[in-house]
Design a protein around this motif. Structure first.
Motif, short mmCIF file in Angstrom:
data_model
loop_
_atom_site.label_atom_id
_atom_site.label_comp_id
_atom_site.label_asym_id
_atom_site.label_seq_id
_atom_site.Cartn_x
_atom_site.Cartn_y
_atom_site.Cartn_z
N TYR A 121 0.84 -1.21 0.00
CA TYR A 121 0.00 0.00 0.00
C TYR A 121 0.87 1.26 0.00
N LEU A 122 2.11 1.12 0.48
CA LEU A 122 3.02 2.26 0.49
C LEU A 122 3.31 2.76 -0.92
N LYS A 123 3.29 1.86 -1.90
CA LYS A 123 3.49 2.27 -3.30
C LYS A 123 2.40 3.25 -3.73
N GLU A 124 1.17 2.94 -3.35
CA GLU A 124 0.05 3.83 -3.69
C GLU A 124 0.23 5.20 -3.04
N LEU A 125 0.65 5.20 -1.79
CA LEU A 125 0.87 6.48 -1.12
C LEU A 125 1.95 7.29 -1.82
N GLU A 126 3.02 6.60 -2.20
CA GLU A 126 4.12 7.29 -2.88
C GLU A 126 3.67 7.86 -4.22
N LYS A 162 0.94 9.07 -4.84
CA LYS A 162 0.14 10.26 -4.54
C LYS A 162 0.99 11.35 -3.89
N ASP A 163 2.32 11.23 -4.07
CA ASP A 163 3.29 12.20 -3.56
C ASP A 163 3.32 12.28 -2.03
N ILE A 164 2.99 11.18 -1.38
CA ILE A 164 3.15 11.09 0.07
C ILE A 164 4.51 10.48 0.33
N LYS A 165 5.31 11.15 1.14
CA LYS A 165 6.67 10.70 1.38
C LYS A 165 6.68 9.42 2.21
#
Length: 196
Positions: A94-99, A101-104
Motif C-alpha cells: 500500500y506504500l506504493k500507492e501512497l508514494e 500520490k506524492d506522500i513521502k
C-alpha cells in the motif's frame, strides 16, 4: 447488556497485551467483552453487536484465512475495523500507492523473491550502510532482518529460506527508530463503541 468481541489469537503467552484494561470501562458503558481467537470456527458472530480487531498478531501466518474470517464476521455483524481498509493495509505494498500520490515514504525496493546476487547492491541503491529486509505481509518483526555489509554472508541462507517464495521490501534502517521510537495510530475503543 451489549456484547463486543475482541478479536485476538489462540495464545498471547509470548506477547504483552493490555486488552483487558478495556473490559472495566466498557462494562460501565453496559458492554460485555469476550476475547476470541480469530482462528476459532464455532463462533456465532451474530451474538455480538460489534467485533473489534485487537491482538491478532499471528495473522501473517495465514493472511488469506484471516481475510476470509474478517469477511465472514463482516457479513454477520458490525466489524468496527473497516474491511476494505484492512485488506488494503495488510500488505505493505500500500506504500506504493501512497508514494504515487506524492506522500513521502521511507525509500523502498520491492521484490517478489530473493536473489542473493542483488543483496550487496541494495546498500548502494538506498545510499545507506544498514538495511532492513522484511516481508510485505508481516507483524511482530517476524522475518525482519537488520543487515550491514559486513554481516551479509552469515545471513544469505536464512534470507533465501525466508524470502524464496515471499515478496519483501528493502529499506534503509531509520536510526530514529532507536533514538525516538516508533509511533502507531490507535483509535479509542471506548469512544468507538459508545456510538452503537
Amino acid at each position: 447488556m451489549r456484547k463486543v468481541a475482541f478479536l485476538s489469537m489462540d495464545t498471547l503467552e509470548a506477547f504483552e497485551c493490555y486488552d483487558d484494561l478495556l473490559v472495566s470501562p466498557l462494562k460501565k458503558l453496559n458492554w460485555k467483552v469476550d476475547t476470541i481467537s480469530w482462528k476459532r470456527n464455532n463462533v456465532d458472530w451474530k451474538d455480538y453487536d460489534a467485533v473489534i480487531i485487537r491482538s491478532t498478531w499471528d495473522y501473517q501466518d495465514d493472511v488469506n484465512e484471516f481475510i476470509n474470517k474478517l469477511e465472514l464476521i463482516n457479513s454477520k455483524t458490525h466489524l468496527e475495523n473497516n474491511l476494505e481498509i484492512m485488506k488494503w493495509n495488510i500488505d505493505k505494498t500500500y506504500l506504493k500507492e501512497l508514494e504515487e500520490k506524492d506522500i513521502k515514504i521511507v525509500p523502498s525496493i520491492w521484490r517478489e523473491s530473493f536473489d542473493s546476487n542483488e543483496l550487496s547492491h541494495f546498500f548502494d541503491k538506498l545510499n545507506t550502510d544498514e538495511i532492513i529486509i522484511k516481508p510485505t505481509v508481516s507483524a511482530n518483526a517476524d522475518n525482519t532482518f537488520r543487515l550491514k555489509l559486513e554481516n551479509l554472508d552469515t545471513h544469505i541462507s536464512i534470507l533465501d529460506t525466508a524470502f524464496k517464495n515471499r515478496p519483501f521490501v528493502v529499506q534503509p534502517f531509520m536510526k530514529n527508530i532507536i533514538t525516538e521510537g516508533e509511533y502507531s495510530l490507535f483509535t479509542s475503543v471506548v469512544s468507538t463503541v459508545t456510538r452503537f
